[in-house]
Design an enzyme around this catalytic site. Sequence first.
Site, mmCIF file in Angstrom:
data_model
loop_
_atom_site.group_PDB
_atom_site.id
_atom_site.type_symbol
_atom_site.label_atom_id
_atom_site.label_comp_id
_atom_site.label_asym_id
_atom_site.label_seq_id
_atom_site.Cartn_x
_atom_site.Cartn_y
_atom_site.Cartn_z
ATOM 1 N N ASP A 100 -14.228 65.181 70.947
ATOM 2 C CA ASP A 100 -13.610 66.055 72.051
ATOM 3 C C ASP A 100 -14.703 66.492 72.949
ATOM 4 O O ASP A 100 -15.947 66.526 72.622
ATOM 5 C CB ASP A 100 -13.068 67.478 71.248
ATOM 6 C CG ASP A 100 -11.554 67.471 71.266
ATOM 7 O OD1 ASP A 100 -11.117 66.304 71.747
ATOM 8 O OD2 ASP A 100 -11.094 68.286 70.612
ATOM 9 N N ASP A 123 -8.716 69.435 67.383
ATOM 10 C CA ASP A 123 -8.504 70.829 67.034
ATOM 11 C C ASP A 123 -6.990 71.073 67.123
ATOM 12 O O ASP A 123 -6.598 71.934 66.424
ATOM 13 C CB ASP A 123 -9.336 71.907 67.649
ATOM 14 C CG ASP A 123 -9.352 71.615 69.402
ATOM 15 O OD1 ASP A 123 -8.636 70.948 69.829
ATOM 16 O OD2 ASP A 123 -10.242 72.155 69.817
ATOM 17 N N ASP A 146 -3.533 66.698 67.741
ATOM 18 C CA ASP A 146 -4.559 65.789 67.264
ATOM 19 C C ASP A 146 -4.201 65.181 65.918
ATOM 20 O O ASP A 146 -5.214 63.952 65.469
ATOM 21 C CB ASP A 146 -5.926 66.410 67.252
ATOM 22 C CG ASP A 146 -6.352 66.671 68.633
ATOM 23 O OD1 ASP A 146 -5.857 66.043 69.595
ATOM 24 O OD2 ASP A 146 -7.024 67.798 68.978
#
Lengths: 1019, 237
Positions: A371, A712, A716
């Site tokens: 990310d 997070d 996901d």
Amino acid sequence: MGQKTPQIYSVELNGAKDMKQTDKGDDKDKYRGLWSTCLELRKNHHKEHVTKEIDLGLSSTQAAELLARDGPNALSPPQETPEIIKFLKQMVGGFSILLWVGAILCWIAYGIQFSNDKSSSLDNVYLGTVLALVVILTGIFAYYQEAKSTNIMASFSKMIPQQALVIRDSEKKIIPAEQLVVGDIVEIKGGDQIPADIRLLFAQGCKVDNSSLTGESEPQPRSCEFTHDNPLETKNIGFYSTTCLEGTATGMVINTGDRTIIGHIASLASGVGNEKTPIATEIEHFVHIVAGVAISIGVLFFIIAVSMKYRVLDSIIFLIGIIVANVPEGLLATVTVTLSLTAKRMAKKNCLVKNLEAVETLGSTSIICSDKTGTLTQNRMTVAHLWFDNQIFMADTSEDHFKQTFDQSSGTWASLSKIITLCNRAEFRPGQERVPIMKRVVVGDASETALLKFSEVVLGDVMEIRKRNHKVAEIPFNSTNKFQLSIHKTDDPTDKRFLMVMKGAPEKILEKCSTIMVNGQEQPLDQSTAEAFYTAYMELGGLGERVLGFCHLYLSADEFPETYSFDVDAMNFPMSNLCFVGLLSMIDPPRSTVPDAITKCRSAGIKVIMVTGDHPITAKAIAKSVGIISANSETVEDIAKRLNIAVEQVNKQDAKAVVVTGMELKDMSEDQLDEVLTSYPEIVFARTSPQQKLIIVEGCQRQDAVVAVTGDGVNDSPALKKADIGIAMGIAGSDAAKNAADMVLLDDNFASIVTGVEEGRLIFDNLKKTIAYTLTKNIAELCPFLIYIIVGVPLPLGTITILFIDLGTDIVPSIALAYEKAESDIMNRKPRHKKKDRLVNKPLAVYSYLHIGLMQSLGAFLVYFTVYAQEGFRPSTLINLRVEWEKDFVNNLEDSYGQEWTRYQRKYLEWTGYTAFFIGIMIQQIADLIIRKTRKNSIFQQGLFRNKVIWVGIASQIIIALILSYGLGSITALNFTMLRPQYWFVAVPHAFLIWVYDEVRKLFIRLYPGSWWDKNMYY
Amino acid sequence: MFTLTMWVMLQTVSDHTPKYQDRLATPGLMIRPKTENLDVVVNVSDAESWGQHVQKLNKFLEPYNDSVQAQKNDVCRPGRYYEQPDNGVLNYPKRACQFNRTQLGDCSGLGDPTHYGYSTGQPCVFIKMNRVINFYAGANQSMNVTCVGKREEDAENLGSFVMFPAHGNIDLMYFPYYGKKFHVNYTQPLVAVKFLNVTPNVEVNVECRINAVNIATDDERDKFAGRVAFKLRINKT
């Protein structure tokens, strides 16, 4: 996965269909946006109540009925294997089956003996029982370890019991959110977590954070209007587990528990199969090798024994002995301990490992899909650049910047800083004077916070400055006029003019200006300065930064006397011919540890791919600044720009980096994605949706890569589950993500992953050492049996004694190897290939079994022969003595000197032999332990004393041996005797030989890398 | 390396005496004829059943023939140890004392038509004590072998027996033993027990033990330390 994906979409589609039906059947607005469950609800007898006024709510009895029908409003936990099954699995996994077979054979053998002769010895029963105990104890141990690591996570899933404000029986009540049922009317306000999927009936300034569900980080406004057929898009639905950021709302519960959107995603994630971890595969491979060796040698010698006219019963007992000797009983427990030790070590470095085996997976990771926000960046806007006096200044963006080092002497800066300070509505929460500025909590949006902190750092007490420059009027920022304005009295008592300060989108600000401040002096804004402005603006924008323009104007005291009343609606003040002061740009800066970590990853052969929902320009800028796109590599677009040619003309081979947007990804076939993944070493995926993350992960896995994924959001979780190792963020992560992940990063910091990789690689190396150490003595345990069967010497090593080595003296040392430091920089190696670099490879097995193992056997035999010879049986006498030796009625067996021995005297001597052999192995295992510290380097390079635990291990070996020999020497069943002290040293020359031999091996490996020797002797 | 260390180790082992004898503090007793599980079964009517015992005994007693003994061994003074110390010079080979077969009386099997009594159901069982180098059995006091039925009924079934030499005595002159290599012609003293009227067709548990000051016979674990237990069964039709 492939099968499951459509399900969630189909839910949405069905939902949309239902809505249409609803619309047709009932045109009351209230029912817009309700889904299937609610439809159902409407159809059945609860209808009247739902249609009743909001403030009536459900009655408690109805709620209770519904609760009984639908179950509590909670996500059902992922289906767990019953504890007993888990436990039984441990009992039959790995080597346990072999040992069970051994134990049962023991009991059968005793049964046969007993039926022939009632007085037969209980040795076999003891042995069988001990074997069973070993299996059960190691099983319990493994189970306990697993349970312990599961418990760590259990604490995560235990959320604070959520409360909901609900209207029931026309009364407002606070009840646990679990008890919500469909049809309940709930009230939420800013800061609350939405307790179920609700349809809003009333909303006031309500904004929700749906990031955990959709990945959008911008707050989403909610109202009671039905705006879209897709429930995820429509504005009048609030989702379970998302947060209401501001405003208030009242809504009706339309779905609870697993039927909520989040429930569907959670079940989707649990549907993604958990693949076997690499280390589990490795251990299975290892178990297969060892079990294969054990069974084939066992069967081979069973046949040999039978054809040598041994009784079948005896042959069975040999078989048991061979199995026990071959199986490293303690090893699996050791591996578990080793892994959990590393897990503990990693937890200290902020990597909380949920699944013990994931410890190693991280080490073999070859691609990390990371990310951006929060992981690579600090997740807070920070001032990065300033432009004034025709110059770009850099601001310090590191996590704890105390000093800003740009030139602050210019008069322009004085003005600019004043605007920054005054034209800002953000404030520190009170009572944080002792907290470092960058860590203080601020009320205000991200940009304003950044500016506030920036000015606080540069100028000192901002609040005081604002007090001195009393604010008389203000227009807050809004998206239509794109600027923010305030008017202040100045802190100069002689200056009666008002100061108007303004900030906003740079081009909008510039429009309103006619002059520009350079070096503190106002100058007319001409063409060239405007161009300079645009160049700077474009440059900063190109860095992916959010740019703001600042201007001010001193209102003339004549026109605007002190008593002048400003009206922000009527705008009774000038809005043009202002003085432009400067630009300031902000970015969510990379964490300062990240570039270093990325470099480490790169030298470790790990590809770091950025996957973000952010804008490509920002993504690329961050990728460049952290090194995901390295300084000298270009994308196709960069090359095109540099050479001034069309993008199509660029030779794609020249581009090392690529930025792929979600839109492009959508149109790509699997093959095209594969091509992108293989042909570019540096990849950034921008504007991607959570579903695309899953596609990217699958693409990486097609390249045979071990993929780590960070994430997070709830959305996901399928990707986290799909990844070989899913890494959830501990701070920003949702519970669903944490549940799906194998590891939790407590500090959300990418650099921690790198530490984890290092630990993972180290543990793989150290496990190799542990296994090599353990396997070595297996030969020394096996040889006695083979020699006993073939040459017919009295049995040199008893089966129970073997267990004492495997589960006694060898345990602590093999764990101690887990504390060994890396030999060289393990982060300079390529990640291991899942299929080629095995934990137990041929060199390891050959070297352990045939080189060191045989040497060790010889050393142990030396001790054995010494004991026998000094007691009267020379080696030559021992050969083929077995049959007479073991006859119970032969009580006058002659030794080499003509003395005669009774059976018991021989038996005692045999036990002494066991003890001697045991000590022989133990002494040489010390040498083995020391040589296993390194695989390539000399022990002296590694340092003999750096790993203190090794010495604890050695001490434990010696102490356990001493206790066994001298403490328990009198217990018959254990077959230990008190060995003369000098026999402890007989094997020492052999121990030294092992050491020297291994040093020579390592020396040649270092001298001739790549040679035959290196290939065959390096494990 | 192994060869080297083995060689070094073997250098430490002397040719004539073992380095340690701690396990042999108590010599064991053993019987002849040597049979599986120490069962002496005599089917009086079946000559083959005891014939093998007799053959074994014949062979066993051959070296005890008076002629052989007279030729090889010394006549020693009874009642004291026959010590042959090295006194700095290797005294080799060492002499042994005579134990003549005739000393075994009715059990000598010499000119014995009953074949050690096996053909008549009055078998002789020979008891010998394990050789232990440098062991001074009896600690200068006389010692003898006694036999009893193990349990009460065994004692009844056992009946009477006679021992040769008388009282089952073992003379001190046969000690110490100096080892196979030195004491080339060493002749182990024997005690013969002739069971005169064993109850036929029952198994009798017999236990013989040596009564000597320095030989413990009550070791719990080693059932043959200073004693020997065997089963005797005379089958008569």
